[in-house]
Design a protein around this motif. Sequence first.
Motif, mmCIF file in Angstrom:
data_model
loop_
_atom_site.group_PDB
_atom_site.id
_atom_site.type_symbol
_atom_site.label_atom_id
_atom_site.label_comp_id
_atom_site.label_asym_id
_atom_site.label_seq_id
_atom_site.Cartn_x
_atom_site.Cartn_y
_atom_site.Cartn_z
ATOM 1 N N LYS A 74 0.834 -1.191 0.000
ATOM 2 C CA LYS A 74 0.000 0.000 0.000
ATOM 3 C C LYS A 74 0.875 1.249 0.000
ATOM 4 O O LYS A 74 1.968 1.264 0.560
ATOM 5 N N ARG A 75 0.369 2.308 -0.613
ATOM 6 C CA ARG A 75 1.102 3.567 -0.609
ATOM 7 C C ARG A 75 0.817 4.341 0.678
ATOM 8 O O ARG A 75 0.071 3.871 1.545
ATOM 9 N N SER A 77 -0.586 6.513 3.517
ATOM 10 C CA SER A 77 -1.974 6.785 3.896
ATOM 11 C C SER A 77 -2.008 7.129 5.377
ATOM 12 O O SER A 77 -0.986 7.062 6.072
ATOM 13 N N GLY A 83 3.451 3.613 4.044
ATOM 14 C CA GLY A 83 3.013 2.499 3.221
ATOM 15 C C GLY A 83 3.284 1.161 3.887
ATOM 16 O O GLY A 83 3.638 1.081 5.069
ATOM 17 N N LEU A 265 7.343 0.779 -5.685
ATOM 18 C CA LEU A 265 7.340 1.585 -4.451
ATOM 19 C C LEU A 265 8.777 1.862 -4.032
ATOM 20 O O LEU A 265 9.344 1.137 -3.206
#
Length: 302
Positions: A74-75, A77, A83, A265
């Motif tokens: 996940k990036r 957030s 992430g 990423l």
Amino acid sequence: MKELLSAKIDAVPDMAASEGSPAPASFGQIRRTLTSAPVLIALAILGITVLIALFAPFLGTGDPLAINPGERLKRLSGAHWLGTDAFGRDVYSRVMYGARISLLVGLGAALASVSLGLFIGVIAGYFRLLDSIIMRVMDGVMAIPGILLAIALVTISGASLMTVVVAITIPEIPRVVRLVRSVILSIRNEPYVEAAIALGTPLPALLLRHMVPNTVAPLMVQGTFVFASAMLTEAAMSFLGVGLPPEFPSWGNIMAEGRTYFQLLPGLILYAGLFLALTVLSVNVIGDAMRDALDPRMARKL
């Protein structure tokens, strides 16, 4: 006779000064060196890193080992500030806790190598009979690249935090030994040492009172460089997959796990790499400043 020799010992510093030998750095010179802008910035960075390592559980982190497949890659957030990695682990938590592992490895290797190197170096510098034997052994250890020797030791003994610290320490010991030996050899024929021997000073007192204190300043500087080198070596070993076990959240392991997904990423490598680079840079800057402040020849140029 003893009164005459005692007077000779007291007179040695004045004689040395009159002959033009470098005078020790004054407190003002040391303060100016250690309070320059680069050193203060380096101290601030290192201090922040130490605080992060000490208070990692209170910095909004979670369990750095908790795996959540549904949250993988996940990036940034609100739930995951930096992430997540390929296993769904929170990268922010792993980077914060990674400061503990990396600093512990660096500090452990620095203390162990300086302590053992001091003991062996004093023996090699003072006892001529043992000097050749010890230094040939040290030369043999130095002939092997440090990271290769560390990898071999970890491979034989198995990967663990203690094994990695020992594997990094052993290649650093010969460098400390050579430094201490050179200091002892340079002062063993000084008049105050000869006078102390003539007065019948016991050997332990002679070494601890008159010789070992002269090694403190260079050992402090060498210790900072070993500290930085140990963190880099641990990161390199982990990046190659021969360092700490993968579950350890060290900066080297974080970068090693993120290299596969670097194009997707890049933060998986950059966040831990930035912390590692800034910490090593700050330690080296502090070490250079200590060398300049404690070296009499450099002090005369300040």
